[in-house]
Design a protein around this motif. Structure first.
Motif, short mmCIF file in Angstrom:
data_model
loop_
_atom_site.label_atom_id
_atom_site.label_comp_id
_atom_site.label_asym_id
_atom_site.label_seq_id
_atom_site.Cartn_x
_atom_site.Cartn_y
_atom_site.Cartn_z
N TRP A 74 24.02 30.72 39.95
CA TRP A 74 24.88 31.19 41.16
C TRP A 74 25.38 31.87 41.24
N GLY A 75 25.42 32.97 40.56
CA GLY A 75 25.21 34.74 40.37
C GLY A 75 23.85 34.97 41.15
N ALA A 76 22.69 35.10 40.79
CA ALA A 76 22.02 35.36 41.89
C ALA A 76 22.00 35.19 43.12
N LEU A 77 22.42 34.14 42.95
CA LEU A 77 22.75 34.05 44.55
C LEU A 77 24.28 34.13 45.54
N GLY A 101 31.72 33.21 45.16
CA GLY A 101 32.40 33.63 43.99
C GLY A 101 33.49 33.44 43.37
N LYS A 102 34.53 32.47 43.99
CA LYS A 102 35.60 31.67 43.64
C LYS A 102 34.60 30.77 42.22
N HIS A 103 33.69 30.23 42.52
CA HIS A 103 33.65 29.07 41.67
C HIS A 103 33.29 29.51 40.54
N LEU A 124 33.93 29.24 36.42
CA LEU A 124 32.94 29.33 35.40
C LEU A 124 33.47 30.52 34.77
N GLU A 125 33.23 31.70 34.42
CA GLU A 125 33.66 32.95 33.65
C GLU A 125 34.34 33.45 34.05
N PRO A 126 35.64 32.75 33.83
CA PRO A 126 36.51 34.04 34.00
C PRO A 126 36.30 35.91 33.48
N ASP A 127 35.48 35.40 32.11
CA ASP A 127 35.88 36.89 31.95
C ASP A 127 34.59 37.86 31.94
N HIS A 128 34.20 37.60 32.84
CA HIS A 128 33.23 38.19 33.02
C HIS A 128 33.28 38.91 34.27
N SER A 129 33.31 40.28 34.23
CA SER A 129 33.68 41.48 35.57
C SER A 129 33.22 41.48 36.86
N GLY A 130 31.63 41.23 36.17
CA GLY A 130 30.56 41.17 37.73
C GLY A 130 31.24 40.22 38.20
N ARG A 131 31.97 38.97 38.42
CA ARG A 131 31.68 38.26 38.98
C ARG A 131 33.16 38.62 40.15
N TYR A 132 34.47 39.61 39.56
CA TYR A 132 35.29 39.32 40.45
C TYR A 132 34.28 40.94 41.01
N THR A 133 33.74 41.35 40.35
CA THR A 133 33.73 42.35 41.31
C THR A 133 32.45 42.16 42.68
N LEU A 134 31.62 40.69 42.72
CA LEU A 134 30.52 40.35 43.30
C LEU A 134 31.49 40.31 44.89
N PHE A 185 41.81 40.15 38.19
CA PHE A 185 41.01 40.50 37.10
C PHE A 185 42.53 41.33 36.25
N LYS A 186 43.57 41.70 36.81
CA LYS A 186 44.33 42.70 36.06
C LYS A 186 45.48 41.15 35.06
N GLU A 187 45.50 40.97 35.34
CA GLU A 187 46.71 39.13 35.26
C GLU A 187 45.58 38.55 33.86
N ARG A 188 44.08 38.36 34.08
CA ARG A 188 43.60 37.79 33.44
C ARG A 188 42.88 38.93 31.71
N GLY A 189 43.47 39.90 32.05
CA GLY A 189 43.53 40.88 30.97
C GLY A 189 41.21 40.78 30.75
N VAL A 190 40.95 40.74 31.69
CA VAL A 190 39.64 41.00 32.03
C VAL A 190 39.04 42.34 31.68
N SER A 191 37.90 43.04 30.34
CA SER A 191 37.47 43.68 30.45
C SER A 191 36.92 44.13 31.13
N LYS A 192 36.22 45.90 31.52
CA LYS A 192 34.88 45.56 31.89
C LYS A 192 34.31 45.97 31.55
N ASN A 193 32.85 45.53 31.31
CA ASN A 193 31.83 45.68 30.40
C ASN A 193 30.43 46.60 31.16
#
Length: 260
Positions: free
Chosen positions: A181-184, A201-203, A207-217, A238-246
């Motif tokens: 799904w990320g590639a798509l 993107g919402k999906h 699925l991966e609430p801690d993956h910073s790249g999903r929010y960015t896309l 992104f900020k509320e969930r405390g996602v780290s910018k890997n």
């Protein structure tokens, strides 16, 4: 030290230390230092290691020189060279080497097909990619892994064939994983498919609430459509969930380009 750097994937450091050893200190390297022109027998193991090292250092020409000088080449060495060419943007050369395997009667394995599909994807060789995927599944009867499916989705998506990529995912007998799904989603961002991109993107965020790249896309898709309120919503989530910018995710997703 050279071996240690190599095992850690620190290819530039390995190369620099090797150069210092040979040029700066005048030390004649042995086989373990991975140097092919000092009179040592270029075995399959040594040759494959050299090919891998040169390719990961961005020296595809040197890797190809070593490969051509190898007296014996097996599936692993050929797969490594194909993958190295693909990694360095030489998709057509990777494809040519793949077809040469068929000529010499050496059957490719799943890794070989993965590397050549990767090359097709990054070089925009859509028809060739389709043909190779069919060859793998029908002629060689190799069951695709999720990585093979991912390459096909990436291949179609990069070419702007979003509907075909989506139909391909829907036709799979296995449950699509997040990378598919990320590639798509990446393809939707590149080609401006806002509606599907938002849905994916919402999906993916769920699925991966801690993956910073999903929010960015998703944020980038909104930004391209000038939907600034939605950009702000993604930023807050992104900020509320405390996602780290890997760092890895940042580089792949252009974290600094837009809203994040």
């Amino acid at each position: 030290m050279i071996s240690g750097y190599a095992k850690c994937g620190m290819w530039n450091e390995a190369f620099e230390l090797f150069t210092k050893m040979v040029v700066g200190l005048g030390i004649r390297p042995n086989e373990s230092a991975l140097k092919e022109d000092q009179g040592f027998e270029l075995s399959v193991t040594l040759g494959t290691a050299l090919v891998d090292m040169y390719c990961k250092c961005g020296s595809a020409e040197k890797a190809l020189k070593v490969f051509n000088e190898m007296p014996v080449k097996n599936v692993l060495s050929r797969s490594s060279m194909i993958g190295g060419l693909a990694m360095n943007g030489c998709g057509k050369q990777a494809l040519s080497l793949f077809w040469r395997m068929q000529i010499v009667g050496l059957a490719p394995n799943g890794v070989t097909f993965l590397t050549v599909l990767h090359g097709c994807s990054h070089s925009g060789l859509v028809d060739e990619g389709r043909r190779i995927f069919y060859l793998m599944t029908e002629d060689y009867e190799i069951e695709p892994q999720l990585e093979h499916y991912g390459c096909m989705v990436d291949l179609l998506g990069r070419a702007g064939l979003i509907k075909e990529a989506l139909d391909f995912v829907d036709s799979l007998s296995v449950k699509p994983h997040a990378a598919l799904w990320g590639a798509l989603l990446s393809a939707c961002r590149i080609h401006g498919n806002e509606e599907l991109g938002e849905e994916l993107g919402k999906h993916l965020i769920e699925l991966e609430p801690d993956h910073s790249g999903r929010y960015t896309l998703l944020s980038n898709i909104y930004a391209a459509a000038r939907r600034w309120d939605d950009v702000e919503t993604v930023r807050k989530l992104f900020k509320e969930r405390g996602v780290s910018k890997n760092p890895g995710n940042c580089s792949r997703s252009n974290m600094t380009n837009h809203a994040m």
